[in-house]
Design a protein around this motif. Sequence first.
Motif, PDB file in Angstrom:
ATOM      1  N   ASP A  14     -22.571   4.798  -4.478  1.00  0.00           N
ATOM      2  CA  ASP A  14     -21.765   3.750  -5.094  1.00  0.00           C
ATOM      3  C   ASP A  14     -21.587   2.542  -4.188  1.00  0.00           C
ATOM      4  O   ASP A  14     -21.056   1.524  -4.605  1.00  0.00           O
ATOM      5  CB  ASP A  14     -20.410   4.286  -5.552  1.00  0.00           C
ATOM      6  CG  ASP A  14     -19.661   4.999  -4.448  1.00  0.00           C
ATOM      7  OD1 ASP A  14     -19.960   4.769  -3.268  1.00  0.00           O
ATOM      8  OD2 ASP A  14     -18.773   5.804  -4.781  1.00  0.00           O
ATOM      9  N   SER A  70      -9.764  -2.514  -4.489  1.00  0.00           N
ATOM     10  CA  SER A  70      -8.765  -1.713  -5.192  1.00  0.00           C
ATOM     11  C   SER A  70      -7.910  -0.897  -4.230  1.00  0.00           C
ATOM     12  O   SER A  70      -8.329  -0.587  -3.119  1.00  0.00           O
ATOM     13  CB  SER A  70      -9.454  -0.766  -6.170  1.00  0.00           C
ATOM     14  OG  SER A  70     -10.121  -1.508  -7.157  1.00  0.00           O
ATOM     15  N   SER A  94      -5.626   2.523  -3.048  1.00  0.00           N
ATOM     16  CA  SER A  94      -5.722   3.981  -3.044  1.00  0.00           C
ATOM     17  C   SER A  94      -4.305   4.516  -2.957  1.00  0.00           C
ATOM     18  O   SER A  94      -3.435   3.892  -2.346  1.00  0.00           O
ATOM     19  CB  SER A  94      -6.540   4.468  -1.845  1.00  0.00           C
ATOM     20  OG  SER A  94      -7.873   4.026  -1.935  1.00  0.00           O
ATOM     21  N   LYS A 149      -6.335   8.996  -2.721  1.00  0.00           N
ATOM     22  CA  LYS A 149      -7.393   9.003  -3.729  1.00  0.00           C
ATOM     23  C   LYS A 149      -7.704   7.562  -4.113  1.00  0.00           C
ATOM     24  O   LYS A 149      -6.797   6.768  -4.345  1.00  0.00           O
ATOM     25  CB  LYS A 149      -6.934   9.744  -4.986  1.00  0.00           C
ATOM     26  CG  LYS A 149      -6.749  11.219  -4.792  1.00  0.00           C
ATOM     27  CD  LYS A 149      -8.049  11.899  -4.918  1.00  0.00           C
ATOM     28  CE  LYS A 149      -7.846  13.369  -5.204  1.00  0.00           C
ATOM     29  NZ  LYS A 149      -9.101  14.040  -5.397  1.00  0.00           N
ATOM     30  N   TYR A 150      -8.989   7.263  -4.195  1.00  0.00           N
ATOM     31  CA  TYR A 150      -9.441   5.955  -4.658  1.00  0.00           C
ATOM     32  C   TYR A 150      -9.474   5.955  -6.194  1.00  0.00           C
ATOM     33  O   TYR A 150      -9.054   5.015  -6.844  1.00  0.00           O
ATOM     34  CB  TYR A 150     -10.807   5.643  -4.065  1.00  0.00           C
ATOM     35  CG  TYR A 150     -11.385   4.340  -4.539  1.00  0.00           C
ATOM     36  CD1 TYR A 150     -10.819   3.135  -4.147  1.00  0.00           C
ATOM     37  CD2 TYR A 150     -12.477   4.319  -5.386  1.00  0.00           C
ATOM     38  CE1 TYR A 150     -11.340   1.929  -4.594  1.00  0.00           C
ATOM     39  CE2 TYR A 150     -13.000   3.117  -5.825  1.00  0.00           C
ATOM     40  CZ  TYR A 150     -12.435   1.931  -5.432  1.00  0.00           C
ATOM     41  OH  TYR A 150     -12.940   0.740  -5.878  1.00  0.00           O
ATOM     42  N   THR A 151      -9.995   7.030  -6.745  1.00  0.00           N
ATOM     43  CA  THR A 151      -9.963   7.278  -8.186  1.00  0.00           C
ATOM     44  C   THR A 151      -9.537   8.731  -8.360  1.00  0.00           C
ATOM     45  O   THR A 151      -9.402   9.471  -7.383  1.00  0.00           O
ATOM     46  CB  THR A 151     -11.336   7.069  -8.862  1.00  0.00           C
ATOM     47  OG1 THR A 151     -12.252   8.038  -8.348  1.00  0.00           O
ATOM     48  CG2 THR A 151     -11.869   5.666  -8.638  1.00  0.00           C
ATOM     49  N   ARG A 152      -9.372   9.146  -9.581  1.00  0.00           N
ATOM     50  CA  ARG A 152      -8.974  10.531  -9.842  1.00  0.00           C
ATOM     51  C   ARG A 152      -9.927  11.535  -9.193  1.00  0.00           C
ATOM     52  O   ARG A 152      -9.512  12.569  -8.691  1.00  0.00           O
ATOM     53  CB  ARG A 152      -8.905  10.780 -11.340  1.00  0.00           C
ATOM     54  CG  ARG A 152      -8.595  12.219 -11.689  1.00  0.00           C
ATOM     55  CD  ARG A 152      -8.360  12.393 -13.130  1.00  0.00           C
ATOM     56  NE  ARG A 152      -6.973  11.996 -13.339  1.00  0.00           N
ATOM     57  CZ  ARG A 152      -6.423  11.824 -14.509  1.00  0.00           C
ATOM     58  NH1 ARG A 152      -7.130  11.976 -15.587  1.00  0.00           N
ATOM     59  NH2 ARG A 152      -5.169  11.483 -14.625  1.00  0.00           N
ATOM     60  N   ASN A 153     -11.225  11.211  -9.174  1.00  0.00           N
ATOM     61  CA  ASN A 153     -12.223  12.147  -8.669  1.00  0.00           C
ATOM     62  C   ASN A 153     -12.792  11.767  -7.299  1.00  0.00           C
ATOM     63  O   ASN A 153     -13.694  12.439  -6.821  1.00  0.00           O
ATOM     64  CB  ASN A 153     -13.378  12.261  -9.668  1.00  0.00           C
ATOM     65  CG  ASN A 153     -12.890  12.782 -10.999  1.00  0.00           C
ATOM     66  OD1 ASN A 153     -12.101  13.716 -11.058  1.00  0.00           O
ATOM     67  ND2 ASN A 153     -13.338  12.162 -12.074  1.00  0.00           N
ATOM     68  N   LYS A 154     -12.309  10.695  -6.691  1.00  0.00           N
ATOM     69  CA  LYS A 154     -12.884  10.226  -5.429  1.00  0.00           C
ATOM     70  C   LYS A 154     -11.775   9.988  -4.418  1.00  0.00           C
ATOM     71  O   LYS A 154     -10.892   9.184  -4.635  1.00  0.00           O
ATOM     72  CB  LYS A 154     -13.685   8.949  -5.661  1.00  0.00           C
ATOM     73  CG  LYS A 154     -14.475   8.488  -4.458  1.00  0.00           C
ATOM     74  CD  LYS A 154     -15.261   7.267  -4.832  1.00  0.00           C
ATOM     75  CE  LYS A 154     -16.704   7.264  -4.514  1.00  0.00           C
ATOM     76  NZ  LYS A 154     -17.433   8.391  -4.194  1.00  0.00           N
TER      77      LYS A 154
END
Length: 133
Positions: free
Chosen positions: A22, A55, A57, A70-75
């Motif tokens: 990414d 963004s 975290s 967490k940066y996103t729910r899964n990352k």
Amino acid sequence: MIRFNPGVLCAWVLLLAGCFDDGLNLADVKGIVTLDGQPVPGIAVTFSPIETGMSTSSSMTDEEGRFHLKYTRNKSGAFVGQHRVIFENVPSDNPQMKAVKIPKRFMRPGHGITAQVEPGPNFIELKLNSKEG
């Protein structure tokens, strides 16, 4: 007869590998929040990059004041660089978790607490003092 071209195969492998990268410059960030030397359970911790266009975290602290961003729910992770740290008191659904209210001044973006996220794993201690500021 079909000829095998190793150069074409190598190009496809590199292209597909690039599709799954990414390109984000994230680092793993774990830490602990304390207030007057005591762990602060059940608060939201947000790291907001000072560099614009990136963004945030965030995480919730556990019973021992620990967090894992967490940066996103899964990352997991946060952008490498300097961040403003913002806290938020959050009501808990867990009756076992002792609520600790942090002073409101720590919930404003301009309160002055920052953290540096370095490449690789990070452990950041966020030590709040109710008597300062």
